[in-house]
Design an enzyme around this catalytic site. Structure first.
Site, PDB file in Angstrom:
ATOM      1  N   GLY A  69     -46.954 -11.358  -9.093  1.00  0.00           N
ATOM      2  CA  GLY A  69     -48.058 -10.531  -9.573  1.00  0.00           C
ATOM      3  C   GLY A  69     -48.351  -9.371  -8.629  1.00  0.00           C
ATOM      4  O   GLY A  69     -48.558  -8.230  -9.062  1.00  0.00           O
ATOM      5  N   THR A  70     -48.343  -9.643  -7.344  1.00  0.00           N
ATOM      6  CA  THR A  70     -48.632  -8.601  -6.358  1.00  0.00           C
ATOM      7  C   THR A  70     -47.624  -7.463  -6.475  1.00  0.00           C
ATOM      8  O   THR A  70     -48.000  -6.288  -6.479  1.00  0.00           O
ATOM      9  CB  THR A  70     -48.590  -9.203  -4.937  1.00  0.00           C
ATOM     10  OG1 THR A  70     -49.546 -10.273  -4.877  1.00  0.00           O
ATOM     11  CG2 THR A  70     -48.917  -8.171  -3.878  1.00  0.00           C
ATOM     12  N   ASN A 152     -60.138 -13.450 -11.311  1.00  0.00           N
ATOM     13  CA  ASN A 152     -59.651 -14.680 -10.688  1.00  0.00           C
ATOM     14  C   ASN A 152     -60.752 -15.487 -10.011  1.00  0.00           C
ATOM     15  O   ASN A 152     -60.630 -16.695  -9.869  1.00  0.00           O
ATOM     16  CB  ASN A 152     -58.536 -14.369  -9.682  1.00  0.00           C
ATOM     17  CG  ASN A 152     -58.925 -13.293  -8.692  1.00  0.00           C
ATOM     18  OD1 ASN A 152     -59.283 -12.175  -9.085  1.00  0.00           O
ATOM     19  ND2 ASN A 152     -58.875 -13.609  -7.420  1.00  0.00           N
ATOM     20  N   GLN A 190     -54.427 -13.693 -14.481  1.00  0.00           N
ATOM     21  CA  GLN A 190     -55.203 -14.898 -14.806  1.00  0.00           C
ATOM     22  C   GLN A 190     -55.263 -15.129 -16.318  1.00  0.00           C
ATOM     23  O   GLN A 190     -55.837 -16.114 -16.763  1.00  0.00           O
ATOM     24  CB  GLN A 190     -56.628 -14.790 -14.252  1.00  0.00           C
ATOM     25  CG  GLN A 190     -56.703 -14.845 -12.737  1.00  0.00           C
ATOM     26  CD  GLN A 190     -56.431 -16.239 -12.165  1.00  0.00           C
ATOM     27  OE1 GLN A 190     -56.629 -17.250 -12.824  1.00  0.00           O
ATOM     28  NE2 GLN A 190     -55.979 -16.286 -10.931  1.00  0.00           N
ATOM     29  N   THR A 248     -30.752  -8.595  -6.415  1.00  0.00           N
ATOM     30  CA  THR A 248     -30.159  -9.610  -7.291  1.00  0.00           C
ATOM     31  C   THR A 248     -31.266 -10.395  -7.997  1.00  0.00           C
ATOM     32  O   THR A 248     -32.211 -10.856  -7.353  1.00  0.00           O
ATOM     33  CB  THR A 248     -29.272 -10.572  -6.466  1.00  0.00           C
ATOM     34  OG1 THR A 248     -28.302  -9.790  -5.774  1.00  0.00           O
ATOM     35  CG2 THR A 248     -28.571 -11.584  -7.358  1.00  0.00           C
ATOM     36  N   CYS A 343     -56.889 -16.296  -1.381  1.00  0.00           N
ATOM     37  CA  CYS A 343     -56.287 -15.420  -0.378  1.00  0.00           C
ATOM     38  C   CYS A 343     -57.243 -15.158   0.772  1.00  0.00           C
ATOM     39  O   CYS A 343     -56.842 -14.754   1.843  1.00  0.00           O
ATOM     40  CB  CYS A 343     -55.881 -14.107  -0.999  1.00  0.00           C
ATOM     41  SG  CYS A 343     -55.253 -14.297  -2.650  1.00  0.00           S
TER      42      CYS A 343
HETATM   43  C1  LIG Z   1     -52.623 -14.420  -8.323  1.00  0.00           C
HETATM   44  C2  LIG Z   1     -53.043 -13.070  -8.731  1.00  0.00           C
HETATM   45  C3  LIG Z   1     -52.355 -11.921  -8.308  1.00  0.00           C
HETATM   46  C4  LIG Z   1     -51.181 -11.996  -7.360  1.00  0.00           C
HETATM   47  O1  LIG Z   1     -50.100 -12.647  -7.915  1.00  0.00           O
HETATM   48  P1  LIG Z   1     -48.938 -13.287  -6.970  1.00  0.00           P
HETATM   49  O2  LIG Z   1     -47.964 -13.814  -7.959  1.00  0.00           O
HETATM   50  O3  LIG Z   1     -49.592 -14.325  -6.138  1.00  0.00           O
HETATM   51  O4  LIG Z   1     -48.381 -12.177  -6.169  1.00  0.00           O
HETATM   52  C5  LIG Z   1     -52.803 -10.701  -8.748  1.00  0.00           C
HETATM   53  N1  LIG Z   1     -53.872 -10.591  -9.558  1.00  0.00           N
HETATM   54  C6  LIG Z   1     -54.558 -11.663  -9.974  1.00  0.00           C
HETATM   55  C7  LIG Z   1     -55.703 -11.492 -10.888  1.00  0.00           C
HETATM   56  C8  LIG Z   1     -54.177 -12.935  -9.579  1.00  0.00           C
HETATM   57  O5  LIG Z   1     -54.872 -13.985  -9.986  1.00  0.00           O
END
Ligand SMILES: *Cc1c(COP(=O)(O)O)cnc(C)c1O
Length: 405
Positions: A69-70, A152, A190, A248, A343
Site C-alpha cells: 500500500g505504501t 485506518n 482499508q 522481478t 505504525c
Molecule cells: C496499511 C495501510 C497503508 C500502507 O500499506 P502497506 O501495505 O502496509 O504498505 C496505507 N494506507 C492505509 C489506509 C492503510 O491502512
C-alpha cells in the site's frame, strides 16, 4: 489469544496460501523469460491482473502491481507530480486531508520540501471531509486531491463518489479556462474487504490497495491507474509493469493478492453484516464506561446501503486512561488491541487523526479494536468484562499520581 487488530494486518487465509504455494518453488520462473516455464509464471501474473481488474470494473492494463500500500500511494503521488513537473514550470498544488495514513501524509510533506504547495483539509467531529471545504481549497494550480477512503484509525468512510462528481464538474469548467485537470487518488487500503470497489461508480483516477489488510500477503499492493493518466515511475530498472514498476514480479504474492481480493469481495456483504452486528455490540458495551466516547462516524446511520463507518472498527477514548497502559494490560490477558495506529503505537505521540477531531488534548489518542474473520461474540464478551475493570484501575492510579504531584 484474542486478536482485535485486523486494521493493522490480517493473517493469510488458507485458500490464499494454497493458491500461492506452487509459485514459490514449483513454478519459480521469471515471468519475463521466453521459455514456457517462465510463461507459466507470466500467465499467473496476468490471470491475477485480470481477476483484480474484474473486481474493480477496470481494464487489466490499468492495474499495476507494487510492493504494498505504501508503495502504491508513493507511486500515485510522486509519479504524478514528477510527470507534471517535467511537463511544466508552473507552480503545483496538492490537496489532502489531516487524517491520512502516514503513507500519504509523509509523501505530501516530502512534496512540500520540493516546493510543491499543499493543503491539509480539516474534518468534522466524526472525521468527514466537507465537500465545501474541499472546493474552497482548490486553486488554479491544483493538480491532485488525495483522500483516504476508509480511515485506518477511526473507520470513517468518505463519500468518494460525491467528491469525485464535484471534481468532475470543476474539471469541466477548468478545461474551458485552460487550467490543469485535478486528478483524484484514493487510499483504499482499508476498504478492500468492506466496500464496493467499482472504480467507475467511484469515478476515481487512481486507487491504492494492498494485500495485508484483506487476508492476503504483506508487501504486495496494486495501483489502479485510469487509462490516459500519465505518471512517471519512481523505481527504475527492467521495465516491468509497463515501465511503471521495475523489478522481478513477486509472483506468489501477486497470486495471493488476487485470490484474497476475489474472496473478500465474494464474502463482503455477508461478512459486513456479521461484523457490523459484533461491532455495534462491542461499542454499546464499551460506551457504558463513564466518560468514554466513540471516535469516528456514529453507528446509528451506518448501513450497507450507505456505509459511513467500517463494519469492523471500534475506536474509543476514555478520560485519564493512558492508551499504552491499556494495551499492555490487555496484552497480559492475551488480548491484542491498538492505541493510535500500528505504525505509531511504539511512540507516545498522540494520534494526528484523533487530534483532527477537535477533542480535548487528553483524549488525543484512541483505543482501537478492529474485528475480523476469527472474531466471535464470546471473545467480545471477555473484552467487555475485562476492559472496564482495567480502565477503572488505570483511572484510580492516575488519580493517585495526581495527588502525589
Ligand atoms: C496499511 C495501510 C497503508 C500502507 O500499506 P502497506 O501495505 O502496509 O504498505 C496505507 N494506507 C492505509 C489506509 C492503510 O491502512
Amino acid at each position: 489469544m484474542i486478536y482485535l487488530d485486523y486494521a493493522a494486518t490480517s493473517p493469510i487465509r488458507k485458500e490464499v496460501l494454497k493458491a500461492m504455494e506452487p509459485y514459490f518453488s514449483k513454478y519459480f520462473g521469471n515471468p519475463s523469460s521466453l521459455y514456457s516455464f517462465g510463461i507459466k509464471a507470466k500467465s499467473a501474473v496476468e490471470n491475477s491482473r485480470e481477476k483484480i481488474a474484474k473486481v474493480l470494473h477496470a481494464h487489466p492494463s490499468e492495474i499495476i502491481f507494487t510492493a504494498g500500500g505504501t508503495e502504491s500511494v508513493n507511486l500515485a503521488i510522486f509519479g504524478l507530480l514528477k510527470k507534471l513537473q517535467a511537463d511544466t514550470k508552473n507552480k503545483l498544488h496538492v490537496i489532502t486531508t489531516k487524517i491520512e495514513h502516514h503513507a500519504v501524509l509523509h509523501s505530501v510533506q516530502a512534496l512540500e520540501k520540493q516546493g510543491i504547495e499543499a493543503t491539509y483539509l480539516s474534518v468534522d467531529q466524526q472525521g468527514f471531509v466537507g465537500i465545501k471545504g474541499l472546493v474552497k481549497a482548490i486553486k488554479p494550480t491544483t493538480v491532485l486531491v488525495s483522500i483516504i477512503w476508509a480511515n485506518n484509525e477511526i473507520g470513517t468512510i468518505q463519500p468518494i463518489n460525491k467528491i469525485a462528481k464535484e471534481l468532475r464538474k470543476i474539471n469541466t469548467e477548468r478545461q474551458k479556462k485552460k487550467l490543469p485537470q485535478i486528478l483524484l487518488h484514493v487510499d483504499a487500503c482499508q476498504a478492500g474487504g468492506a466496500l464496493d470497489l467499482d472504480v467507475n461508480k467511484l469515478s476515481v483516477d487512481m486507487m491504492s490497495l494492498n494485500g495485508s489488510k484483506i487476508y492476503g500477503p504483506k508487501q504486495i499492493g496494486i495501483l489502479y491507474l485510469r487509462r490516459g493518466t500519465k505518471i512517471q515511475p519512481i523505481i527504475y530498472g527492467g521495465g516491468q509493469e509497463r515501465d511503471l514498476r521495475s523489478g522481478t514480479e513477486n509472483v506468489p504474492a501477486i497470486v495471493g493478492m488476487a485470490t484474497a481480493l476475489e474472496l473478500a469481495q465474494e464474502e463482503r456483504l455477508k461478512e459486513n453484516a456479521r461484523l457490523r452486528g459484533l461491532r455495534n455490540y462491542l461499542i454499546k458495551n464499551l460506551l457504558k464506561i463513564p466518560g468514554s466516547t466513540l471516535n469516528g462516524a456514529g453507528i446509528e446511520k451506518d448501513s450497507e446501503e450507505n456505509p459511513i463507518r467500517l463494519p469492523n472498527n471500534v475506536n474509543i477514548s476514555i478520560p485519564n486512561v493512558e492508551g499504552e497502559a491499556m494495551v499492555m494490560y490487555l496484552d497480559a490477558q492475551g488480548i491484542c488491541i491498538s492505541a493510535g495506529s500500528a505504525c505509531t503505537s511504539t511512540s507516545a505521540d498522540p494520534s494526528h487523526v484523533i487530534a483532527a477531531l477537535h477533542k480535548d488534548k487528553d483524549l488525543a489518542y484512541g483505543l482501537r479494536l478492529t474485528l475480523g474473520h476469527d472474531t466471535k461474540k464470546s471473545d467480545l464478551d471477555k473484552v467487555i468484562k475485562l476492559f472496564p475493570k482495567i480502565a477503572t484501575e488505570l483511572q484510580r492510579v492516575h488519580r493517585m499520581d495526581m495527588t502525589v504531584v
